[in-house]
Design a protein around this motif. Structure first.
Motif, PDB file in Angstrom:
ATOM      1  N   PRO A  63       0.810  -1.209   0.000  1.00  0.00           N
ATOM      2  CA  PRO A  63       0.000   0.000   0.000  1.00  0.00           C
ATOM      3  C   PRO A  63       0.853   1.274   0.000  1.00  0.00           C
ATOM      4  O   PRO A  63       1.963   1.293   0.526  1.00  0.00           O
ATOM      5  CB  PRO A  63      -0.775  -0.101   1.314  1.00  0.00           C
ATOM      6  N   THR A  65      -0.087   5.430   0.825  1.00  0.00           N
ATOM      7  CA  THR A  65      -1.104   6.376   1.262  1.00  0.00           C
ATOM      8  C   THR A  65      -0.630   7.769   0.896  1.00  0.00           C
ATOM      9  O   THR A  65       0.458   8.188   1.303  1.00  0.00           O
ATOM     10  CB  THR A  65      -1.329   6.279   2.786  1.00  0.00           C
ATOM     11  N   PRO A  80       2.486   0.056   5.142  1.00  0.00           N
ATOM     12  CA  PRO A  80       1.367   0.213   6.075  1.00  0.00           C
ATOM     13  C   PRO A  80       1.451   1.525   6.850  1.00  0.00           C
ATOM     14  O   PRO A  80       2.543   2.025   7.136  1.00  0.00           O
ATOM     15  CB  PRO A  80       1.520  -0.985   7.017  1.00  0.00           C
ATOM     16  N   SER A  82      -0.485   3.586  10.273  1.00  0.00           N
ATOM     17  CA  SER A  82      -1.356   3.378  11.426  1.00  0.00           C
ATOM     18  C   SER A  82      -2.368   4.516  11.550  1.00  0.00           C
ATOM     19  O   SER A  82      -2.155   5.623  11.030  1.00  0.00           O
ATOM     20  CB  SER A  82      -0.534   3.286  12.707  1.00  0.00           C
TER      21      SER A  82
END
Length: 92
Positions: A63, A65, A80, A82
């Motif tokens: 991924p 973001t 990742p 959080s």
């Protein structure tokens, strides 16, 4: 994914989490639907079937973001992320 769902439900009215599935690079729409159901995702997930978003934003790893403010990238997480990292970024 549960932390992204939790983050999305706590956002203020002037912020929104939108997922983008790099469909051309991923396992297809059926796999995405199973994923959405498995994690009870309620935020919108757009299908990037022609890899326009992936190419435009130079996404190399999934991924990734990308955080935008007024359409301009202000931060990027590769790998990742959080809920705590996202919350801190939004608060600042």
């Amino acid at each position: 994914m549960p932390h992204l769902q939790s983050f999305a439900t706590k956002l203020s009215e002037n912020s929104q989490l939108i997922g983008v599935n790099l469909t051309k690079r991923d396992h297809g729409e059926e796999a995405l639907q199973k994923f959405v159901e498995k994690f009870s995702i309620t935020f919108p997930i757009l299908l990037d079937v022609d890899d326009i978003f992936g190419e435009s934003y130079g996404v190399i790893s999934i991924p990734t973001t990308v955080v935008l403010k007024d359409g301009v990238e202000i931060h990027r997480f590769v790998g990742p992320v959080s809920e705590q990292q996202l919350r801190k970024l939004v608060e600042n």
